[in-house]
Motif scaffolding. Structure first.
Motif, short mmCIF file in Angstrom:
data_model
loop_
_atom_site.label_atom_id
_atom_site.label_comp_id
_atom_site.label_asym_id
_atom_site.label_seq_id
_atom_site.Cartn_x
_atom_site.Cartn_y
_atom_site.Cartn_z
N SER A 153 0.85 -1.18 0.00
CA SER A 153 0.00 0.00 0.00
C SER A 153 0.89 1.24 0.00
CB SER A 153 -0.92 0.02 1.22
OG SER A 153 -0.18 0.00 2.43
N MET A 154 0.43 2.28 -0.67
CA MET A 154 1.22 3.51 -0.77
C MET A 154 0.32 4.73 -0.67
SD MET A 154 3.78 4.88 -3.81
CE MET A 154 2.51 4.96 -5.08
N CYS A 155 0.76 5.70 0.11
CA CYS A 155 0.17 7.03 0.14
C CYS A 155 1.16 8.01 -0.48
CB CYS A 155 -0.12 7.50 1.57
SG CYS A 155 -1.42 6.60 2.43
N VAL A 156 0.66 8.95 -1.25
CA VAL A 156 1.50 10.02 -1.78
C VAL A 156 1.03 11.34 -1.19
CG1 VAL A 156 2.39 11.19 -3.83
CG2 VAL A 156 1.86 8.75 -3.93
N LEU A 157 1.98 12.07 -0.58
CA LEU A 157 1.72 13.40 -0.03
C LEU A 157 2.44 14.41 -0.90
CD1 LEU A 157 1.37 11.41 2.44
CD2 LEU A 157 2.15 13.30 3.88
N TRP A 158 1.76 15.52 -1.19
CA TRP A 158 2.44 16.61 -1.88
C TRP A 158 1.85 17.93 -1.46
CZ3 TRP A 158 -1.46 13.81 -4.08
CH2 TRP A 158 -2.41 14.46 -4.90
N ALA A 159 2.60 18.97 -1.74
CA ALA A 159 2.15 20.31 -1.32
C ALA A 159 2.67 21.33 -2.31
CB ALA A 159 2.61 20.58 0.11
N MET A 160 3.05 22.48 -1.80
CA MET A 160 3.33 23.61 -2.68
C MET A 160 4.59 23.43 -3.53
SD MET A 160 2.05 26.81 -0.32
CE MET A 160 2.90 26.29 1.16
N GLY A 161 5.45 22.50 -3.14
CA GLY A 161 6.59 22.19 -3.99
C GLY A 161 6.19 21.55 -5.30
N VAL A 162 4.95 21.11 -5.38
CA VAL A 162 4.37 20.59 -6.63
C VAL A 162 3.42 21.61 -7.24
CG1 VAL A 162 2.78 18.87 -7.60
CG2 VAL A 162 4.64 18.15 -6.09
N THR A 163 2.50 22.10 -6.41
CA THR A 163 1.39 22.87 -6.96
C THR A 163 1.79 24.27 -7.41
OG1 THR A 163 0.76 23.64 -4.74
CG2 THR A 163 -0.28 21.61 -5.54
N GLN A 164 2.84 24.83 -6.84
CA GLN A 164 3.22 26.20 -7.17
C GLN A 164 4.26 26.22 -8.30
OE1 GLN A 164 4.22 27.97 -3.39
NE2 GLN A 164 2.09 28.55 -3.00
N HIS A 165 3.99 25.44 -9.33
CA HIS A 165 4.77 25.44 -10.56
C HIS A 165 3.83 25.68 -11.73
CE1 HIS A 165 8.81 24.14 -9.23
NE2 HIS A 165 8.17 23.49 -8.27
N ASN A 166 4.38 26.01 -12.87
CA ASN A 166 3.52 26.29 -14.02
C ASN A 166 2.80 25.04 -14.52
OD1 ASN A 166 5.90 25.17 -15.28
ND2 ASN A 166 5.13 25.98 -17.23
N GLN A 167 3.25 23.86 -14.07
CA GLN A 167 2.53 22.63 -14.38
C GLN A 167 2.05 21.93 -13.11
OE1 GLN A 167 5.23 20.82 -17.71
NE2 GLN A 167 3.09 20.29 -18.20
N GLY A 168 1.62 22.72 -12.15
CA GLY A 168 1.15 22.14 -10.89
C GLY A 168 -0.02 21.20 -11.07
N SER A 169 -0.96 21.56 -11.91
CA SER A 169 -2.13 20.70 -12.14
C SER A 169 -1.72 19.40 -12.84
CB SER A 169 -3.18 21.44 -12.99
OG SER A 169 -3.70 22.53 -12.29
N ASP A 170 -0.84 19.51 -13.83
CA ASP A 170 -0.42 18.31 -14.56
C ASP A 170 0.43 17.40 -13.69
OD1 ASP A 170 -1.78 19.18 -16.77
OD2 ASP A 170 -0.02 19.91 -17.84
N THR A 171 1.28 17.97 -12.84
CA THR A 171 2.07 17.12 -11.94
C THR A 171 1.18 16.44 -10.91
OG1 THR A 171 3.95 18.63 -12.22
CG2 THR A 171 4.06 17.07 -10.41
N SER A 172 0.20 17.16 -10.41
CA SER A 172 -0.77 16.54 -9.49
C SER A 172 -1.52 15.41 -10.19
CB SER A 172 -1.76 17.59 -8.98
OG SER A 172 -1.10 18.60 -8.25
#
Length: 981
Positions: free
Chosen positions: A540-559
């Motif tokens: 089983s795996m959980c993935v956590l992410w925050a502004m280091g992902v979302t605050q980029h010009n491809q934040g939606s695509d990386t999410s």
């Protein structure tokens, strides 16, 4: 269930249930000093001795078996309990009546009474140590310490900061910080776990000392005299009489100490706790029953409440006259706002006005704010600060699984075989959630992978730390997804049963080879393959992410790429799996949930859906706009374009927290009319025409929704300060001044209206949220909620998830010859956001007095920089002056700057580039030039900051070392640890 006999009475027990819990659950009572349900067996106090089938055992470690005969009151058990507790009293000076901890919850006091102790057989023995008061928030008194080890267990295995220990081999053991440092110069992060679980007054909040009791404010010499009087009469009167006096004093305290439940107003974890107050003085924060946090807090939630009674609180409306503000009455201020907004609406149309709701305010207030915008003014120009951080994560999840929120609960993070953290400084931004991962990693063998530009605490603890090039997470995530599919390590059965779009999606993965990912991301192929194998091996795996992902010009695509990976590996629909975009503010989830968005009404119901529009128009008795409004970013651009003429903003220092802050400030100066509602005169207030004094969370009622979709009630702790008003009441009064006829008497009525219009919250009401009860949306009409989403199907019409193809574009604003350094930014443990709240707590200022820029040792050597050197950072958009901090948390030509500054805000350096899907600014894509100034000051972080300490990791209190001491013998003659099957 099985049958056991307790004191000659048959009871039902759960197999494996600890006897201490069983006895308590069935109405019995045995002493236990070191045991705490949220800490588990510590085994240091020996007071919980019971007789089982003729043998003495510790009730905190023995578990129930069929037919077990338990005696809690046999002569042998009673004698062992008294003997063990007598040893404890020899380490504790009992003076309850003049003790600030005499509040009915002192374990030592209550156990003395339970065992009917009249006299100590072993006299009190003072320890050769001074009281340690070097931490700004709490003190440790070794003479009151009973060495139960609760604090050590909490620090080592719950918080997992690993600062506290006990040297059992010392002739005079005591609790140690970093093996012998003062508390103030140790690695202690002031989370408060140790103080919370202390069973006596050895560890106490400084805000309690001299305030809680009727006699405790006396001078130290007078207190000492009173203690000597108490100890002097004890041989004649016994403790029973003395305890009666202390209980009378404790009963008097109940009439002046209020204990009120609230929800923390900092990050999105959703910690809840009781606030103890005496008049307006906050005595302490007491966590225990919170569904997300239990006994856990961080420095901000436990101690960061100085802003509540700060002398610079706004307490009356202000109206601009020229370059100055004057005080005004509420009637004058609201009449002016209503008149100006109505005039601009009539002159330029409703879309000439914009509204910004606050992620610090309640769900009910956010709902009323968007209702004001839509039903009273007639515009969908309404947004909140999720635009700045979490909108891309929401978009990625809506694309793939159907709901824009965490797919499980914080508890699922601790259950996962593997946790993958991407672009999240979890230990500092969401400290209590991080404790669950740190504990599972330390105690249960959970695996941890961290991808980040900085080697933060979670990165240092990780089994594997990835340092990709800035803004390239989408590439390595997609490459690993392709690798798993190509090598038969995807969950084929899950994909076939639950996921649409596999074949089309696989075609779009063609560019994402491991070799391409290695070249673009700067990660070795073998490292990427190791990540893939760890994911494939995890159950089983959980993935956590925050502004280091979302605050980029491809934040939606990386999410989206993150969710695609979870789908390909079958990591949804089960405990310990799923997607966890860590929400940054206490109610940023709730602000969006309740309609403060330009495209959605409450519950993510589209503004252009005819059925939805008809339902809301019927309830609100108003014609509603059906075209998408402007978001935060677009509003700023519309001001510059002359289209947006007025704005009403609540609880957001937008001139500092929006990207390209100079551009935003220039926009605000162009507004014809600007209303700011806040609790302090923020930097943004400088641009306002009217400033309205709202109320912080402790001065109102309502609900917050945390990162795990958990809706919780907060209760009013204090009356609003002077002429402040709860924000929901201000909004209602303004709406009525503009012609509405709202008649809400309490926020509960607002929530009832929300539930009637919003299927996502159909079963939410205040009765179901009473006390510490909570609900995690979606909530059915009968009150059934969903702590784990997608257990039956995904939130699409056919019940299946969708793989969503993404492509690689690359970051904006990359370094070049002129702007040669990459600048990252984010949170700092001690502060929240720009620091408007946390800088008003003196102890937090002491630990982290100013912002700074982190510089790598390599760059520092190259540029002649040391900690304390002043530098000027210059970007394409602005410049700031700040001190450097040399640290190996950053590498090479990458810098990191915390956002906690009003004087040197990092967003003077960031651009207006955004994620094209959500318009979330690309805060993390900034390039700067650094001028090294000749001036050198002190290090921006003092020696007393926790990052300079030296933790002492160990597995809990290590009681076995105590048992090896020559002066230790088990109470009773035949202590046996039960062997259980």
């Amino acid at each position: 269930m099985l049958n056991v006999v307790i004191d000659d009475v048959i009871h039902k027990a759960h197999r494996g249930e600890l006897l201490v819990d069983l006895i308590s659950r069935t109405g019995g009572s045995i002493p236990h000093v070191c045991y705490h349900p949220q800490l588990g067996p510590i085994k240091t106090c020996d007071t919980c001795m019971v007789e089982v089938n003729g043998q003495l055992v510790r009730a905190c470690t023995a578990t129930a078996n069929e037919g077990m005969k338990i005696s809690t009151r046999s002569s042998r058990a009673s004698a062992a309990q008294v003997e063990a507790f007598d040893r404890i009293l020899s380490s504790h000076l009992l003076y309850c009546t003049v003790c600030d901890n005499n509040n009915g919850n002192c374990t030592i006091h209550n156990t003395t009474k339970l065992l009917a102790i009249e006299h100590q057989r072993i006299p009190f023995q003072s320890k050769p140590y001074e009281v340690d008061s070097t931490n700004p928030f709490y003190r440790y008194d070794p003479d009151q310490c009973i060495l139960c080890g609760r604090c050590v267990e909490a620090c080592q295995n719950v918080e997992v900061n690993e600062t506290l220990s006990i040297n059992w081999e010392d002739p005079h053991p005591r609790v140690l910080w970093d093996g012998g440092s003062t508390i103030g110069e140790s690695s202690c992060v002031s989370c408060g776990h140790c103080v919370t679980v202390c069973p006596c007054n050895a560890l106490m909040e400084k805000t309690m000392l001299g305030h809680a009791g009727f006699f405790t404010q006396l001078r130290k010499s007078a207190l000492k005299g009173m203690i000597e009087v108490v100890k002097g009469v004890e041989p004649e009167t016994g403790y029973g009489t003395i305890l009666q006096v202390s209980e009378a004093e404790e009963a008097m305290r109940e009439h002046r100490i209020r204990k009120t439940k609230t929800v923390c107003a900092y990050c999105g974890v959703g910690c809840s706790f009781d606030v103890w107050t005496k008049d307006r003085h906050i005595l302490k924060i007491a966590p225990e029953h919170g569904p997300a946090n239990g006994i856990s807090t961080c420095i901000k939630g436990k101690f960061g409440w100085g802003h509540i009674n700060s002398e610079d609180r706004l307490t009356t409306p202000l109206i601009r006259e020229g370059n100055r503000f004057r005080k005004a009455s509420w009637d004058e201020a609201l009449s002016l706002v209503a008149r100006k907004l109505s005039e601009l609406k009539a002159q330029d149309g409703p879309d000439s006005i914009g509204f910004i709701s606050s992620s610090k305010c309640t769900n009910e207030e956010s709902y009323l704010m968007q209702k004001l915008a839509r039903a009273v003014v007639g515009t969908n120009n309404i947004d909140n600060c999720s635009r700045y951080c979490q909108a891309p994560a929401t978009a990625g999840l809506f694309r793939t699984v159907g709901y824009g929120g965490d797919s499980g609960s914080i508890s699922d993070m601790g259950k996962a075989d593997l946790v993958l953290i991407i672009g999240s400084n979890t230990a500092e931004s969401h400290p209590v959630a991080a404790t669950r991962i740190k504990s599972a990693h330390k105690l249960n063998g959970q695996k941890l992978i961290v991808s980040d530009l900085r080697e933060n605490e979670m990165a240092r603890r990780a089994d594997l730390f990835l340092h990709p090039k800035p803004g390239t997470d989408l590439v390595w995530l997609s490459a690993i997804t392709r690798y798993l599919l190509d090598n038969g390590q995807a969950d084929a059965k899950f994909l076939e049963q639950w996921v649409n779009g596999l074949e089309q999606y696989r075609k779009t993965l063609e560019p994402f080879t491991m070799e391409a990912a290695s070249r673009i991301c700067g990660l070795p192929v073998e490292t990427l393959k190791t990540v893939a194998q760890m994911i494939a091996a995890a159950k089983s795996m959980c993935v956590l992410w925050a502004m280091g992902v979302t605050q980029h010009n491809q934040g939606s695509d990386t999410s989206t790429a993150i969710s695609n990976l979870l789908l390909v590996t079958g990591n949804y629909m089960r405990p310990g799996t799923g997607a966890y975009p860590m929400r940054g503010h206490n109610n940023v989830q709730g602000a969006s949930d309740h309609g403060s968005m330009p495209n959605n009404l409450p519950g993510y119901q589209s503004v252009d859906d005819p059925e939805v529009q008809t339902r809301f128009e019927s309830a609100w008795k108003a014609k509603l706009p059906s075209t998408k409004g402007l978001d935060n970013h677009q509003m700023v651009e519309a001001i510059h374009a002359g289209k947006l003429k007025a704005m009403y903003l609540i609880g957001e220092d937008m001139s500092l927290v929006d990207s390209n802050a100079n551009f935003v400030g220039d926009a605000f100066s162009k507004l014809q009319f600007f209303v700011v509602q806040d609790i302090f005169f923020s930097n943004t207030c400088r641009y306002a025409d009217v400033v309205l004094p709202g109320a912080p969370s402790l001065e109102k009622e309502g609900t917050f929704t945390s990162t795990e979709r958990r809706i919780q009630r907060l209760y009013q702790v204090l009356e609003p300060l002077e002429d402040c008003q709860p924000d929901w009441k201000i909004i209602q009064d303004l709406a009525n001044q503009m012609g509405a006829d709202w008649k809400y008497q309490h926020p509960s009525e607002v929530m009832d209206e929300i539930a009637s219009l919003t299927p996502l919250f159909a079963g939410v009401n205040y009765e179901r949220l009473e006390g510490y009860k909570s609900l995690q949306w979606p909530v059915a009409a009968d009150g059934t909620d969903e702590p784990l989403l997608y257990t039956k199907e995904f939130a699409f019409p056919d019940g299946k998830a969708r793989l969503f193809p993404v492509t690689w574009i690359g970051p904006t604003d990359s370094p070049n010859a002129e702007f040669d350094l990459h600048l990252n930014n984010g949170r700092l443990l001690e502060h929240f956001h720009e620091g408007n709240l946390t800088f008003r707590t003196e102890g937090i200022r002491e630990k982290a007095p100013d912002t700074f820029v982190e510089v790598s040792p390599q760059l520092a050597e190259e540029r002649g920089i040391q900690s304390g050197t002043w530098v000027q950072l210059v970007s394409r958009y602005g410049k700031v002056r700040v001190r450097a901090l040399v640290t190996d948390r950053v590498q090479g030509r990458e810098l990191y700057m915390p956002m906690n500054s009003v004087e040197s805000p990092v967003n003077r350096l960031t651009s207006s580039h955004t994620d094209p899907v959500t318009n979330t600014p690309a805060y993390k894509e900034a390039s700067v030039h650094m001028n090294v100034l000749s001036e050198v000051g002190e290090s921006p972080l003092p020696r007393t900051n926790s990052r300079f300490g030296h933790p002492t990791p160990q597995h809990g209190v290590e009681v076995e070392r105590k048992w090896k001491r020559a002066d230790y013998t088990p109470p009773g003659n035949s202590l046996v640890q039960l062997q259980t099957k």
